[in-house]
Motif scaffolding. Structure first.
Motif, PDB file in Angstrom:
ATOM      1  N   SER A  16       0.960  -1.252  -0.056  1.00  0.00           N
ATOM      2  CA  SER A  16      -0.069   0.084  -0.080  1.00  0.00           C
ATOM      3  C   SER A  16       0.940   1.203  -0.164  1.00  0.00           C
ATOM      4  CB  SER A  16      -0.934  -0.030   1.232  1.00  0.00           C
ATOM      5  OG  SER A  16      -1.701   1.178   1.172  1.00  0.00           O
ATOM      6  N   PRO A  18       2.499   4.780   0.089  1.00  0.00           N
ATOM      7  CA  PRO A  18       1.966   6.005   0.420  1.00  0.00           C
ATOM      8  C   PRO A  18       2.677   7.148  -0.235  1.00  0.00           C
ATOM      9  CG  PRO A  18       3.835   5.413   2.094  1.00  0.00           C
ATOM     10  CD  PRO A  18       3.231   4.201   1.113  1.00  0.00           C
ATOM     11  N   HIS A  19       2.199   8.416  -0.151  1.00  0.00           N
ATOM     12  CA  HIS A  19       2.861   9.462  -0.834  1.00  0.00           C
ATOM     13  C   HIS A  19       4.230   9.759  -0.342  1.00  0.00           C
ATOM     14  CE1 HIS A  19      -0.091  10.261  -3.808  1.00  0.00           C
ATOM     15  NE2 HIS A  19      -1.114  10.080  -2.592  1.00  0.00           N
ATOM     16  N   ILE A  43       8.024   6.681  -3.591  1.00  0.00           N
ATOM     17  CA  ILE A  43       7.558   7.402  -2.427  1.00  0.00           C
ATOM     18  C   ILE A  43       8.714   8.407  -2.129  1.00  0.00           C
ATOM     19  CG2 ILE A  43       6.996   6.706   0.070  1.00  0.00           C
ATOM     20  CD1 ILE A  43       6.565   3.879  -1.108  1.00  0.00           C
TER      21      ILE A  43
END
Length: 64
Positions: A16, A18-19, A43
């Motif tokens: 998953s 994330p930014h 990322i």
């Protein structure tokens, strides 16, 4: 030991992505950034204060 810990973190990030990944520890930031780059993930690793500064009006905090 640190390589095994990094491997587990990268596996979680792949599931998953994330930014951002935030850390206040410079050593952790370097290790995470290297692992993320090696894994081919897009990322950003940054300090929480840098992320907050980007949200302030009139602040042009540089993006690494």
């Amino acid at each position: 030991l640190s390589a095994a810990l990094l491997e587990a973190k990268i596996a979680q990030l792949r599931q998953s992505p994330p930014h951002f990944v935030l850390t206040t520890n410079t050593g952790c930031a370097l290790q995470l950034a290297s692992g993320i780059l090696d894994a081919g993930l897009d990322i950003e690793v940054c300090h929480p204060v840098d992320l907050i500064a980007r949200q302030l009006p009139g602040t042009a905090a540089p993006k690494p």
